[in-house]
Design a protein around this motif. Sequence first.
Motif, PDB file in Angstrom:
ATOM      1  N   LEU A 145     -70.338-100.491  72.004  1.00 12.89           N
ATOM      2  CA  LEU A 145     -71.528 -99.499  72.182  1.00 12.89           C
ATOM      3  C   LEU A 145     -70.720-100.801  73.981  1.00 12.89           C
ATOM      4  CD1 LEU A 145     -74.399 -99.289  72.241  1.00 12.89           C
ATOM      5  CD2 LEU A 145     -74.777-101.485  71.504  1.00 12.89           C
ATOM      6  N   TYR A 146     -70.678-101.077  74.204  1.00 10.56           N
ATOM      7  CA  TYR A 146     -70.365-101.638  75.727  1.00 10.56           C
ATOM      8  C   TYR A 146     -69.521-100.930  76.565  1.00 10.56           C
ATOM      9  CZ  TYR A 146     -67.532-102.367  79.691  1.00 10.56           C
ATOM     10  OH  TYR A 146     -66.956-102.325  80.742  1.00 10.56           O
ATOM     11  N   ILE A 313     -57.190-100.710  77.709  1.00  7.70           N
ATOM     12  CA  ILE A 313     -58.236-100.946  78.013  1.00  7.70           C
ATOM     13  C   ILE A 313     -58.678-102.771  77.756  1.00  7.70           C
ATOM     14  CG2 ILE A 313     -61.030-100.887  78.203  1.00  7.70           C
ATOM     15  CD1 ILE A 313     -61.020 -98.169  78.450  1.00  7.70           C
ATOM     16  N   PHE A 314     -59.202-103.083  78.338  1.00  7.50           N
ATOM     17  CA  PHE A 314     -59.552-104.689  78.177  1.00  7.50           C
ATOM     18  C   PHE A 314     -60.794-104.788  78.978  1.00  7.50           C
ATOM     19  CE2 PHE A 314     -59.257-109.149  79.369  1.00  7.50           C
ATOM     20  CZ  PHE A 314     -59.211-110.232  77.824  1.00  7.50           C
ATOM     21  N   ASN A 315     -61.696-105.578  78.493  1.00  7.86           N
ATOM     22  CA  ASN A 315     -62.683-106.487  79.390  1.00  7.86           C
ATOM     23  C   ASN A 315     -63.200-107.902  79.028  1.00  7.86           C
ATOM     24  OD1 ASN A 315     -64.462-107.030  81.142  1.00  7.86           O
ATOM     25  ND2 ASN A 315     -65.617-105.176  81.697  1.00  7.86           N
ATOM     26  N   SER A 316     -62.742-108.657  79.736  1.00  7.50           N
ATOM     27  CA  SER A 316     -63.048-110.185  79.334  1.00  7.50           C
ATOM     28  C   SER A 316     -64.697-110.329  79.429  1.00  7.50           C
ATOM     29  CB  SER A 316     -61.965-110.982  80.528  1.00  7.50           C
ATOM     30  OG  SER A 316     -62.956-110.993  81.855  1.00  7.50           O
ATOM     31  N   SER A 317     -64.947-109.336  80.345  1.00  7.59           N
ATOM     32  CA  SER A 317     -66.734-109.813  80.498  1.00  7.59           C
ATOM     33  C   SER A 317     -67.187-108.961  80.069  1.00  7.59           C
ATOM     34  CB  SER A 317     -67.075-109.440  81.858  1.00  7.59           C
ATOM     35  OG  SER A 317     -67.152-107.711  82.029  1.00  7.59           O
ATOM     36  N   ALA A 318     -66.943-108.365  79.011  1.00 13.46           N
ATOM     37  CA  ALA A 318     -67.850-107.856  77.599  1.00 13.46           C
ATOM     38  C   ALA A 318     -68.190-108.211  76.664  1.00 13.46           C
ATOM     39  CB  ALA A 318     -67.194-106.144  77.363  1.00 13.46           C
ATOM     40  N   THR A 319     -69.355-108.977  77.087  1.00 14.17           N
ATOM     41  CA  THR A 319     -69.730-109.783  75.522  1.00 14.17           C
ATOM     42  C   THR A 319     -71.162-110.032  76.398  1.00 14.17           C
ATOM     43  OG1 THR A 319     -69.833-112.023  76.831  1.00 14.17           O
ATOM     44  CG2 THR A 319     -67.785-111.397  76.128  1.00 14.17           C
ATOM     45  N   ARG A 425     -88.312-124.056  78.309  1.00 14.13           N
ATOM     46  CA  ARG A 425     -88.636-124.561  77.346  1.00 14.13           C
ATOM     47  C   ARG A 425     -86.882-125.597  77.386  1.00 14.13           C
ATOM     48  NH1 ARG A 425     -90.838-120.709  74.903  1.00 14.13           N
ATOM     49  NH2 ARG A 425     -89.088-119.822  73.986  1.00 14.13           N
ATOM     50  N   GLY A 426     -86.022-125.674  78.480  1.00 11.70           N
ATOM     51  CA  GLY A 426     -85.265-126.117  78.007  1.00 11.70           C
ATOM     52  C   GLY A 426     -83.926-125.070  78.698  1.00 11.70           C
ATOM     53  N   SER A 427     -82.744-125.129  78.256  1.00 12.18           N
ATOM     54  CA  SER A 427     -80.993-124.550  78.904  1.00 12.18           C
ATOM     55  C   SER A 427     -80.523-124.295  77.949  1.00 12.18           C
ATOM     56  CB  SER A 427     -81.065-124.816  80.317  1.00 12.18           C
ATOM     57  OG  SER A 427     -80.446-126.287  80.251  1.00 12.18           O
ATOM     58  N   GLU A 428     -79.878-123.328  77.808  1.00  6.92           N
ATOM     59  CA  GLU A 428     -78.858-122.842  76.644  1.00  6.92           C
ATOM     60  C   GLU A 428     -77.946-122.091  77.585  1.00  6.92           C
ATOM     61  OE1 GLU A 428     -80.495-120.254  73.936  1.00  6.92           O
ATOM     62  OE2 GLU A 428     -81.764-120.004  74.608  1.00  6.92           O
ATOM     63  N   ARG A 429     -76.946-122.781  77.518  1.00  7.07           N
ATOM     64  CA  ARG A 429     -75.442-121.860  77.841  1.00  7.07           C
ATOM     65  C   ARG A 429     -75.170-120.713  77.680  1.00  7.07           C
ATOM     66  NH1 ARG A 429     -72.123-122.850  82.592  1.00  7.07           N
ATOM     67  NH2 ARG A 429     -73.175-125.045  82.408  1.00  7.07           N
ATOM     68  N   ALA A 430     -74.468-119.492  77.855  1.00  5.57           N
ATOM     69  CA  ALA A 430     -74.253-118.187  76.967  1.00  5.57           C
ATOM     70  C   ALA A 430     -73.025-118.616  76.715  1.00  5.57           C
ATOM     71  CB  ALA A 430     -74.650-116.643  77.929  1.00  5.57           C
ATOM     72  N   ASP A 431     -72.479-118.083  75.859  1.00  2.00           N
ATOM     73  CA  ASP A 431     -71.044-117.729  75.017  1.00  2.00           C
ATOM     74  C   ASP A 431     -70.386-116.968  75.941  1.00  2.00           C
ATOM     75  OD1 ASP A 431     -70.768-115.975  72.440  1.00  2.00           O
ATOM     76  OD2 ASP A 431     -72.112-115.417  74.077  1.00  2.00           O
ATOM     77  N   THR A 432     -70.493-116.910  77.164  1.00  2.00           N
ATOM     78  CA  THR A 432     -68.758-115.810  78.390  1.00  2.00           C
ATOM     79  C   THR A 432     -68.496-116.780  79.103  1.00  2.00           C
ATOM     80  OG1 THR A 432     -70.898-115.161  79.547  1.00  2.00           O
ATOM     81  CG2 THR A 432     -70.557-113.751  77.371  1.00  2.00           C
ATOM     82  N   ALA A 433     -67.109-117.079  79.494  1.00  2.00           N
ATOM     83  CA  ALA A 433     -66.207-117.471  79.919  1.00  2.00           C
ATOM     84  C   ALA A 433     -64.791-116.802  80.083  1.00  2.00           C
ATOM     85  CB  ALA A 433     -65.623-118.691  79.219  1.00  2.00           C
ATOM     86  N   ALA A 434     -64.395-115.674  81.240  1.00  4.31           N
ATOM     87  CA  ALA A 434     -63.725-115.507  80.507  1.00  4.31           C
ATOM     88  C   ALA A 434     -62.456-114.836  81.956  1.00  4.31           C
ATOM     89  CB  ALA A 434     -64.184-113.298  80.518  1.00  4.31           C
ATOM     90  N   THR A 435     -60.980-115.148  81.680  1.00  2.82           N
ATOM     91  CA  THR A 435     -60.225-115.174  82.818  1.00  2.82           C
ATOM     92  C   THR A 435     -59.315-113.727  82.311  1.00  2.82           C
ATOM     93  OG1 THR A 435     -60.750-117.971  83.704  1.00  2.82           O
ATOM     94  CG2 THR A 435     -58.512-115.589  83.894  1.00  2.82           C
ATOM     95  N   ASN A 436     -59.087-112.446  83.171  1.00  5.65           N
ATOM     96  CA  ASN A 436     -58.149-111.499  82.786  1.00  5.65           C
ATOM     97  C   ASN A 436     -57.263-111.584  83.243  1.00  5.65           C
ATOM     98  OD1 ASN A 436     -60.218-110.876  85.204  1.00  5.65           O
ATOM     99  ND2 ASN A 436     -60.383-108.784  83.890  1.00  5.65           N
TER     100      ASN A 436
END
Length: 439
Positions: A145-146, A313-319, A425-436
């Motif tokens: 989809l990305y 092709i690669f994209n570390s931030s495509a999450t 209602r609070g905070s939550e951290r998304a699951d993206t971390a990328a170094t490409n």
Amino acid sequence: MQELAWFEVADGKTIATIIVDTDDEYGAMILARDLDERFRWIGATNFVKTPEGALAALHQRLVEIGPDLDRLRVQGDETGKPIDFFAPLTSKEKLSSDFLQMASSEGFSAARGIISAMMRWNEDVDGNFVEQFQTTGFDARLWELYLFAALTEAGLFIERPSPAPDFLVRGPNGEFALEATTINPSVGPDGKPTASQRPSNESDIASYVQHYLPIRYAGPLTAKLRKEYWTKPAAADKPLVFAIQDFHETMSMTYSGTALAIYLYGFTHEAQRDSTGALTVVPRQITEHTWGQKTIPSGFFSFPGAENISAVIFNSSATISKFNRMGVGAGFGSDDTVLIRQGFFADPDPDASEPVPYVHFVVRDDPETWIEGMDVYHNPQAKHPLEPGLLPDAAHHRLMEDGRIETQFRGWKPLQSRTLILTLRGSERADTAATNEAP
């Protein structure tokens, strides 16, 4: 032609844009949801000399269209009743945990909104896209989809051939075939993910990047190579591109972009300073990767048959978080959610050896694009080289004769990205971390 402003009718069924053409005349185009809930053209105004005149003409045209909207919105090629992509098709136990998070969390409401709109246009060639998106194929389908979004944004015409490859892409600068793949979590005999191989000691990271991660890339890439997609009618005599994404564990893309270049080209690179303080990059050829009892050859682009692969092709931030940010930028999502993006971007100074930190709020009309963060690694032995102008806003990497890698990109190039989600209602951290790519 340039879009100047967008408008939405209160019920959300009709949108319109004011445009200016090359003769400096102004007009409006009107779109409405068809029977598949996709926005399609249903009318326009005449061109006038001022934007104010175009706005007045648009208002009048909307008044005229309103009573006949149900007839005008029918395009004749709709497939049937629209699908609710987030309505579960199976029991909760079989649903992907990532899908459940996206489908239920207020923090991901923007991602839900933009994906719902996009999937109206994404052709389901296999007939099981939604089922896999919700269950065992969430990561792979999200990556597809990305790619659909990035290729569309680049102004390319996309076909979904059957049989494979996944995409046939055409544009003014040429065409190419694209096959998508992912690195998935390793599972043990019990069907559960195996323990992470990422070292806890920073001193062992270099070996992890140079050996373990290339081995993870080798599996899906060599499997795709063995399928010989270049012999398929849709890909014959065209550039063939593999697009790969790393989902093998949480935060896996922190190092995997650097590892991909090592595996593709068979070189590692060390940054050094000469006597004047100028930066030099020293390449060192590597022939194999070893981790534990497993050893594989390096240099994917030099493998037999790989001359038929034009680029990877690669994209570390495509999450998931990319979709969430793009959704906020497009106006989707809860007003009670705030996204903060932080990380590092490439320093354009050729003597820079460290990236530059950044942090910013993600807001409506945020300048982030789908192609931002994309890396294209060109095969120096390609039988049909990929034309870079097809993806002009990506970073393009090429191996030079001395073993160094030449990188060309324009604009802002993120190297690492994390997205913090804040709600009332609070905070939550998304699951993206990328170094490409090391700058």
